[in-house]
Design an enzyme around this catalytic site. Structure first.
Site, PDB file in Angstrom:
ATOM      1  CD  GLU A  96     -25.372 -44.826 -67.729  1.00  0.00           C
ATOM      2  OE1 GLU A  96     -24.221 -44.677 -68.154  1.00  0.00           O
ATOM      3  OE2 GLU A  96     -26.350 -45.043 -68.466  1.00  0.00           O
ATOM      4  CD  GLU A 108     -31.609 -44.689 -70.019  1.00  0.00           C
ATOM      5  OE1 GLU A 108     -30.838 -45.368 -70.731  1.00  0.00           O
ATOM      6  OE2 GLU A 108     -31.223 -43.720 -69.341  1.00  0.00           O
TER       7      GLU A 108
HETATM    8  O1  G3I Z   1     -24.736 -35.826 -83.166  1.00  0.00           O
HETATM    9  C1  G3I Z   1     -23.654 -36.570 -83.760  1.00  0.00           C
HETATM   10  C2  G3I Z   1     -23.620 -36.360 -85.226  1.00  0.00           C
HETATM   11  O2  G3I Z   1     -23.338 -35.018 -85.478  1.00  0.00           O
HETATM   12  C3  G3I Z   1     -22.570 -37.279 -85.831  1.00  0.00           C
HETATM   13  O3  G3I Z   1     -22.614 -37.189 -87.230  1.00  0.00           O
HETATM   14  C4  G3I Z   1     -22.829 -38.755 -85.442  1.00  0.00           C
HETATM   15  C5  G3I Z   1     -21.730 -39.689 -85.945  1.00  0.00           C
HETATM   16  O4  G3I Z   1     -21.683 -40.866 -85.174  1.00  0.00           O
HETATM   17  O5  G3I Z   1     -22.831 -38.826 -84.049  1.00  0.00           O
HETATM   18  C6  G3I Z   1     -23.868 -38.028 -83.462  1.00  0.00           C
HETATM   19  O6  G3I Z   1     -23.842 -38.180 -82.101  1.00  0.00           O
HETATM   20  C7  G3I Z   1     -24.274 -39.423 -81.602  1.00  0.00           C
HETATM   21  C8  G3I Z   1     -25.475 -39.169 -80.693  1.00  0.00           C
HETATM   22  O7  G3I Z   1     -25.861 -40.370 -80.059  1.00  0.00           O
HETATM   23  C9  G3I Z   1     -26.685 -38.633 -81.456  1.00  0.00           C
HETATM   24  O8  G3I Z   1     -27.111 -39.563 -82.390  1.00  0.00           O
HETATM   25  C10 G3I Z   1     -23.138 -40.031 -80.793  1.00  0.00           C
HETATM   26  O9  G3I Z   1     -22.089 -40.396 -81.684  1.00  0.00           O
HETATM   27  C11 G3I Z   1     -23.617 -41.254 -80.048  1.00  0.00           C
HETATM   28  O10 G3I Z   1     -22.596 -41.704 -79.176  1.00  0.00           O
HETATM   29  C12 G3I Z   1     -24.833 -40.875 -79.227  1.00  0.00           C
HETATM   30  O11 G3I Z   1     -25.287 -42.045 -78.612  1.00  0.00           O
HETATM   31  C13 G3I Z   1     -26.184 -41.860 -77.533  1.00  0.00           C
HETATM   32  C14 G3I Z   1     -25.565 -42.454 -76.256  1.00  0.00           C
HETATM   33  O12 G3I Z   1     -26.490 -42.421 -75.205  1.00  0.00           O
HETATM   34  C15 G3I Z   1     -24.366 -41.652 -75.795  1.00  0.00           C
HETATM   35  O13 G3I Z   1     -24.763 -40.360 -75.407  1.00  0.00           O
HETATM   36  C16 G3I Z   1     -27.468 -42.605 -77.880  1.00  0.00           C
HETATM   37  O14 G3I Z   1     -28.112 -41.908 -78.953  1.00  0.00           O
HETATM   38  C17 G3I Z   1     -28.390 -42.628 -76.661  1.00  0.00           C
HETATM   39  O15 G3I Z   1     -29.479 -43.484 -76.936  1.00  0.00           O
HETATM   40  C18 G3I Z   1     -27.639 -43.193 -75.457  1.00  0.00           C
HETATM   41  O16 G3I Z   1     -28.494 -43.137 -74.332  1.00  0.00           O
HETATM   42  C19 G3I Z   1     -27.957 -43.680 -73.103  1.00  0.00           C
HETATM   43  C20 G3I Z   1     -28.536 -42.866 -71.953  1.00  0.00           C
HETATM   44  O17 G3I Z   1     -28.252 -41.503 -72.153  1.00  0.00           O
HETATM   45  C21 G3I Z   1     -27.969 -43.367 -70.624  1.00  0.00           C
HETATM   46  N1  G3I Z   1     -28.185 -44.791 -70.449  1.00  0.00           N
HETATM   47  C22 G3I Z   1     -27.742 -45.647 -71.563  1.00  0.00           C
HETATM   48  C23 G3I Z   1     -28.354 -45.162 -72.864  1.00  0.00           C
HETATM   49  C24 G3I Z   1     -27.985 -46.056 -74.012  1.00  0.00           C
HETATM   50  O18 G3I Z   1     -26.610 -45.978 -74.231  1.00  0.00           O
END
Ligand code: G3I
Length: 373
Positions: A159, A264
């Site tokens: 990205e 994805e």
């Molecule tokens: O692990 C913590 C947990 O400890 C906490 O209690 C919880 C509270 O919100 O958050 C957890 O972390 C979250 C994590 O996912 C694991 O579930 C983050 O807040 C959340 O922001 C994170 O979101 C991920 C996002 O990327 C940001 O990294 C999504 O699961 C994941 O599907 C998404 O994937 C991205 C690709 O990497 C790049 N392209 C877009 C795609 C979709 O956004």
């Protein structure tokens, strides 16, 4: 009398359990698999989470083993998790993923080395360019070399583009200059000679952003550095899949001599407040009941739109199967998708091929059926 009744009741229970077992066994025996159906065309992957690669989500584990031959870690190889402090790396989870993938014959696409999002706190506000440069090189060298030969491929840079095709104003661009992407691939190539190296982004099927991606790929190639493929993420709305742009992108990217992947894939059925396709994780909006209409189930009419969209997409992928090397879904079932929490938290979305009970949806069967048509 009482013991007779008890005996009869117990035998009913046993008979019930046996027939449930038989039902599940015969269902999974007769269910076609995505990986076998497309085995001569492309790899079929899923993004998986920690519960899944630790084998704790048994229903998901059954589906993963049966349906997929590739996986992408949804979060655990991102910088904030794998490299939380300057000189601290946490490899435990990634090592568990590697063991799970080996046991289940799954190719790992490691995700991701250089991304402006999900950076560790110590890195986010780094001012000194030399420190950023050191972080950048250490991060790539340490992680890419550790997993060389253990993962199949890396999303080296994720990205890096704005919608208009210019480079996104990230800490890497600010501190390292426009050549940082070529440098990332050069470092990854040295650290991971046996691993395929990819550029990954969303909306790069769109003409302006696609031109930006082509410019990046050409700059890597003309520096004599290896890039093996490009990942079009594929976070589209089921009623708004840009098929013509996708077809054009497959042609233009593959003309550069690299693999094209859909990395994805998910086709959400809920509107987002901006009414467009985006996957910018920082875009957020407030909850609102009108924006969450399908909490009681997915209406047939909407399911039909999604099934048709998945069918059209897979027909296109098959048409270009010499160029398309992998199609990865961003999650295993609807309940586990990031789209239930983005851009509004707590919605009920239905973007994948398996429902919340891991049952195949109409979309699944329509995807499978594209092979027969
Ligand atoms: O692990 C913590 C947990 O400890 C906490 O209690 C919880 C509270 O919100 O958050 C957890 O972390 C979250 C994590 O996912 C694991 O579930 C983050 O807040 C959340 O922001 C994170 O979101 C991920 C996002 O990327 C940001 O990294 C999504 O699961 C994941 O599907 C998404 O994937 C991205 C690709 O990497 C790049 N392209 C877009 C795609 C979709 O956004």
């Amino acid at each position: 009398m009482t013991s007779k009744l008890l005996l009869r009741f117990t035998s009913y229970l046993i008979a019930g359990a046996v027939s449930l077992f038989n039902f599940q066994a015969s269902e999974s025996q007769t269910l076609p698999s995505l990986k076998d159906t497309f085995k001569n065309n492309f790899l079929i992957g899923a993004a998986i989470n920690t519960q899944q690669f630790q084998g704790k989500d048994t229903a998901a584990n059954r589906v993963i083993a049966q349906q997929f031959n590739a996986v992408t870690p949804e979060n655990i190889m991102k910088a904030e998790i794998i490299h939380p402090k300057w000189d601290v790396y946490q490899f435990d989870l990634a090592d568990e993923l590697v063991a799970y993938a080996k046991k289940n014959n799954l190719k790992i696409n490691a995700h991701t080395l250089i991304w402006h999002s999900q950076l560790p706190a110590f890195m986010q506000h780094m001012q000194d360019p030399d420190s950023v440069k050191k972080y950048f090189a250490n991060h790539i060298n340490t992680i890419a070399s550790r997993y060389d030969g253990k993962v199949y491929s890396w999303d080296v840079v994720n990205e890096a583009l704005n919608e208009d095709g210019t480079l996104r104003n990230t800490i890497f661009l600010q501190k390292l200059g426009g050549n940082y992407i070529v440098d990332a691939f050069r470092l990854a190539q040295a650290a991971a000679p046996q691993t395929k190296l990819y550029y990954n982004d969303y909306n790069i099927e769109q003409p302006k952003k696609r031109a930006g991606a082509i410019a990046i790929i050409k700059s890597i190639q003309s520096a004599g550095v290896r890039i093996d493929g490009v990942g079009i993420q594929g976070h589209w709305r089921a009623d708004n899949v840009p098929l013509n742009d996708i077809e054009e992108s497959i042609k233009e990217f593959s003309a550069l001599g690299i693999e094209v992947m859909f990395t994805e894939l998910d086709l959400g059925v809920l509107k987002n407040p901006w009414d467009n396709n985006t996957a910018d994780v920082n875009a957020k909006a407030e909850a609102n009941a009108n924006m969450n209409p399908y909490t009681a189930g997915l209406p047939d009419s909407v399911q039909k739109v999604q099934s048709k969209a998945y069918e059209d997409l897979f027909r296109l992928f098959l048409k270009y199967d010499k160029s398309v090397s992998r199609v990865t879904f961003w999650g295993v079932n609807d309940g586990q998708s990031w789209l239930n929490n983005w851009p509004i938290r707590g919605r009920t979305n239905y973007p994948l091929l398996f429902d919340r009970h891991f049952q195949p949806k109409d979309s699944f069967y329509r995807v499978i059926a594209t092979k027969g048509k």
